[in-house]
Design a protein around this motif. Structure first.
Motif, mmCIF file in Angstrom:
data_model
loop_
_atom_site.group_PDB
_atom_site.id
_atom_site.type_symbol
_atom_site.label_atom_id
_atom_site.label_comp_id
_atom_site.label_asym_id
_atom_site.label_seq_id
_atom_site.Cartn_x
_atom_site.Cartn_y
_atom_site.Cartn_z
ATOM 1 N N THR A 178 -48.147 -40.471 -83.475
ATOM 2 C CA THR A 178 -46.713 -40.191 -83.630
ATOM 3 C C THR A 178 -45.827 -41.351 -83.187
ATOM 4 O O THR A 178 -44.618 -41.202 -83.080
ATOM 5 C CB THR A 178 -46.327 -38.926 -82.847
ATOM 6 O OG1 THR A 178 -46.630 -39.103 -81.464
ATOM 7 C CG2 THR A 178 -47.091 -37.716 -83.374
ATOM 8 N N VAL A 288 -46.209 -31.425 -72.457
ATOM 9 C CA VAL A 288 -47.650 -31.177 -72.446
ATOM 10 C C VAL A 288 -48.116 -31.156 -70.997
ATOM 11 O O VAL A 288 -47.794 -32.051 -70.209
ATOM 12 C CB VAL A 288 -48.415 -32.245 -73.248
ATOM 13 C CG1 VAL A 288 -49.915 -31.975 -73.207
ATOM 14 C CG2 VAL A 288 -47.924 -32.265 -74.693
ATOM 15 N N THR A 315 -43.662 -36.317 -82.351
ATOM 16 C CA THR A 315 -44.611 -35.626 -81.482
ATOM 17 C C THR A 315 -44.290 -34.139 -81.404
ATOM 18 O O THR A 315 -45.178 -33.288 -81.467
ATOM 19 C CB THR A 315 -44.599 -36.244 -80.077
ATOM 20 O OG1 THR A 315 -44.878 -37.646 -80.165
ATOM 21 C CG2 THR A 315 -45.636 -35.579 -79.183
ATOM 22 N N LEU A 319 -46.759 -30.990 -82.661
ATOM 23 C CA LEU A 319 -47.140 -29.829 -81.859
ATOM 24 C C LEU A 319 -46.569 -28.537 -82.434
ATOM 25 O O LEU A 319 -47.187 -27.479 -82.332
ATOM 26 C CB LEU A 319 -46.684 -30.020 -80.414
ATOM 27 C CG LEU A 319 -47.514 -31.022 -79.607
ATOM 28 C CD1 LEU A 319 -46.899 -31.256 -78.243
ATOM 29 C CD2 LEU A 319 -48.951 -30.533 -79.463
ATOM 30 N N VAL A 368 -48.267 -42.679 -79.068
ATOM 31 C CA VAL A 368 -48.688 -41.335 -78.684
ATOM 32 C C VAL A 368 -49.645 -40.812 -79.744
ATOM 33 O O VAL A 368 -49.409 -40.997 -80.945
ATOM 34 C CB VAL A 368 -47.489 -40.375 -78.563
ATOM 35 C CG1 VAL A 368 -47.957 -38.970 -78.199
ATOM 36 C CG2 VAL A 368 -46.477 -40.896 -77.549
ATOM 37 N N ARG A 369 -50.704 -40.160 -79.308
ATOM 38 C CA ARG A 369 -51.580 -39.463 -80.242
ATOM 39 C C ARG A 369 -51.757 -38.040 -79.765
ATOM 40 O O ARG A 369 -51.960 -37.790 -78.573
ATOM 41 C CB ARG A 369 -52.947 -40.147 -80.363
ATOM 42 C CG ARG A 369 -52.888 -41.564 -80.913
ATOM 43 C CD ARG A 369 -54.265 -42.072 -81.249
ATOM 44 N NE ARG A 369 -54.710 -41.543 -82.528
ATOM 45 C CZ ARG A 369 -55.963 -41.650 -82.965
ATOM 46 N NH1 ARG A 369 -56.883 -42.187 -82.195
ATOM 47 N NH2 ARG A 369 -56.299 -41.180 -84.145
ATOM 48 N N VAL A 370 -51.677 -37.105 -80.703
ATOM 49 C CA VAL A 370 -51.871 -35.691 -80.411
ATOM 50 C C VAL A 370 -53.294 -35.315 -80.826
ATOM 51 O O VAL A 370 -53.669 -35.439 -81.995
ATOM 52 C CB VAL A 370 -50.842 -34.825 -81.159
ATOM 53 C CG1 VAL A 370 -51.115 -33.343 -80.921
ATOM 54 C CG2 VAL A 370 -49.418 -35.189 -80.726
ATOM 55 N N GLY A 479 -53.947 -33.003 -70.743
ATOM 56 C CA GLY A 479 -53.842 -31.788 -71.536
ATOM 57 C C GLY A 479 -54.759 -30.717 -71.011
ATOM 58 O O GLY A 479 -55.082 -30.688 -69.829
ATOM 59 N N VAL A 496 -52.699 -35.032 -75.158
ATOM 60 C CA VAL A 496 -51.975 -36.186 -75.678
ATOM 61 C C VAL A 496 -52.563 -37.455 -75.072
ATOM 62 O O VAL A 496 -52.946 -37.483 -73.901
ATOM 63 C CB VAL A 496 -50.457 -36.130 -75.402
ATOM 64 C CG1 VAL A 496 -49.805 -35.091 -76.277
ATOM 65 C CG2 VAL A 496 -50.158 -35.898 -73.933
ATOM 66 N N LEU A 498 -51.600 -41.315 -74.327
ATOM 67 C CA LEU A 498 -50.442 -42.193 -74.168
ATOM 68 C C LEU A 498 -50.935 -43.623 -73.959
ATOM 69 O O LEU A 498 -51.616 -43.905 -72.969
ATOM 70 C CB LEU A 498 -49.599 -41.764 -72.970
ATOM 71 C CG LEU A 498 -49.256 -40.278 -72.860
ATOM 72 C CD1 LEU A 498 -48.527 -40.010 -71.542
ATOM 73 C CD2 LEU A 498 -48.419 -39.829 -74.049
#
Length: 560
Positions: A178, A288, A315, A319, A368-370, A479, A496, A498
């Motif tokens: 994201t 989160v 982000t 979600l 950022v990755r979810v 998380g 998540v 970071l």
């Protein structure tokens, strides 16, 4: 309660009426965790329904022969014609001609099937037997694909590529990048106001996902938001280990009566073994957490937890997509319906009080990755460990020495990566964690750069519950993910990742303080901050610190 195959993700930590009852619950618990390392990898979990490989030829995509409906109304076969003409699908008794455009679904009850699939539906007298079926796809009379099954799982679809049955409404998700963001890093119990402040700021939407919810303060904020015209939705696990508490019942009653859409994931066709994420979407911000929505967690009354508020529309929307997928499924039962047949247990709330040692900090995040489970979070965790270059520091209530996550840590240590593991001090973790420390000591005696300690709260928290990681001084994961195969494959978890030296520095300082306190010194946090700065400086020259947090517990009963 209908499902509950094995170990539970989290345990209510407030005092219970009976230690015997607690021990029974603990034997089923799997506490949550996460991990990270640059780069954070995606991919599907072993044994899950992986995304199908790209096909250029006509093929059968999936079969849904046993819907939760009278007469199996709505059953279908999903086919991708791939632009080929002269296609036919046969079950040995009936043959159906298919158009070249697709994908398409073949069904005897097209009107009902259209509500289940997002593709055109072809009506045909092709009945699917629950006792077994053989489906053959032909082009110009030549077989191009075939799928068979011996029996069905009610409410589940057969992935024709993997051969696995999956709840129809469950879609394994890919990791979602994201982009950059500004974030607020914080830890608990030090900063319980951050979650409340985030929820109070809502103007448009609040989406709350959690395992449990028993916080009157959070409920007050959500009800106030409804009064302001904010749309508020909550989705939770419908059958947490140990039972749903009377405190949770009371708060959910309040929310539902006040106009909040409250649902619980439960029932015989639940898509997840446990619904275990801990996040909120508030307008264009994402919150989160590693902690539950209760006094012990977000209330700051007990647990050492990690959290982050991410100011990023992308982000938040990622979600929100996870939330919609979960909250709008057939197994998302409205609270008023779930409550009719529910039973509840009495549990006293956590009531600890702790001074603030670490204030929240604004940090810049490069990316950022979810990550979600089932789907990609477990593999991403292990691959992150495997990619570590210098150090890995783990904060975790439990870690299974026979599991793949601990194995990844040992392999990293064998490569020369410095690994530190900080474990929970809770009484119910004492025996297993002492065994792990002894095991790690033996590895260290062999010359591996790996250490383990049991936390000493030093009046700063009650127990370790954080699930987070700092990788090489530049990547953080936090998380809900449990570090075990069951959680990664069967639970809904959200993590998540970071990519941020500022984030790594912040969470690294808290880890360093907790680690030093576990040595028996109870060091002042300020001293540890200076130590962490030195550590981070060394990381820039090739000696980095990684914090990996997670819980794992061996299975004590067979999965259903």
């Amino acid at each position: 309660m209908f499902r509950r195959p094995a170990a539970a993700p989290d345990r209510a930590t407030e005092p219970a009426a009976s230690r015997v009852a607690q021990l029974v619950c603990v034997a089923l618990v799997v506490c949550a965790s996460l991990a990270a390392a640059p780069p954070v990898a995606g991919g599907s979990e072993p044994g899950t329904e992986a995304p199908a490989p790209a096909h250029t030829d006509p093929h059968i995509v999936s079969v849904f022969p046993d819907p939760v409906a009278d007469g199996d109304s709505g059953e279908y076969v999903l086919v991708a014609p791939a632009g080929a003409s002269n296609l036919s699908l046969s079950d040995g008794e009936t043959t159906v001609s298919l158009p070249p455009d697709g994908p398409i679904a073949v069904s005897t009850t097209p009107n009902l099937t259209r509500d289940l699939v997002g593709v055109p539906v072809v009506e045909a007298d092709l009945s699917l037997a629950n006792s077994g079926e053989r489906l053959v796809l032909r082009r110009n009379g030549t077989v191009v694909d075939r799928v068979g099954y011996e029996s069905t799982n009610e409410g589940e679809r057969l992935n024709a590529t993997t051969g696995r049955w999956t709840p129809r409404g469950l879609d394994r998700r890919e990791a979602v990048a994201t982009g950059p963001a500004t974030a607020t890093a914080f830890v608990l119990p030090d900063a319980p106001d951050v979650p409340l402040e985030t929820l109070r700021s809502a103007n448009r939407r609040i989406l709350v996902a959690g395992y449990t919810f028993a916080s009157p303060r959070v409920a007050d904020v959500l009800l106030s938001a409804v009064d302001r015209g904010v749309r508020v939705r909550v989705v939770l696990d419908g059958g947490p280990i140990g039972g749903m508490t009377t405190r949770q019942r009371d708060q959910l009653d309040r929310l539902a009566a006040g106009g909040v859409d409250v649902r619980t994931i439960d029932g015989p066709h639940a898509r997840f073994a446990y619904y275990h994420p801990k996040f909120a979407v508030v307008d264009n911000e994402a919150l989160v957490l590693t902690e539950n929505w209760k006094p012990a967690g977000t209330g700051g009354r007990s647990s050492r937890g990690w959290g982050v508020r991410i100011r990023s529309e992308r982000t938040a929307d990622a979600l929100a997509s996870v939330f919609a997928h979960d909250a709008d499924g057939i197994d998302a039962i409205p609270w008023r319906d779930r409550r009719r047949n529910a039973s509840f247990v009495e549990v006293d709330p956590a009531s600890g009080s702790y001074d603030t040692a670490f204030d929240p900090a604004s940090v810049e995040v490069g990316s950022v990755r979810v990550l979600t489970a089932p789907g990609n979070a477990g593999n991403a965790t292990r691959r992150s460990i495997e990619a570590a270059n210098d150090t890995v520091d783990v904060i975790s209530p439990r870690l299974d020495p026979s599991g793949p996550y601990f194995e990844s840590l040992v392999v990293a240590a064998e490569r020369g990566v410095e690994v530190r593991i900080l474990l929970s001090n809770a009484w119910y973790d004492e025996e297993s964690n002492c065994e792990l420390v002894a095991h790690v000591d033996r590895l260290s005696d062999r010359g591996l750069p790996i250490e383990a300690r049991i936390a000493v709260p030093a009046d700063r928290f009650e127990k370790i519950h954080a699930k987070g990681a700092v990788i090489d001084g530049r990547t953080v994961l936090l998380g809900s993910l449990n570090w075990n195969q069951h959680a990664a494959r069967e639970n809904r978890e959200v993590v998540v990742a970071l990519r941020s030296r500022e984030s790594a520095s912040y969470y690294g300082r808290t880890f360093e303080s907790d680690w030093e306190a576990a040595a028996g010194g109870g060091a002042d946090p300020g001293t540890d901050i200076d130590r962490w700065r030195l550590h981070a400086t060394l990381a820039a020259g090739g000696v980095a610190a990684v914090v990996l947090a997670g819980f794992v517990l061996r299975r004590t009963v067979e999965f259903e």
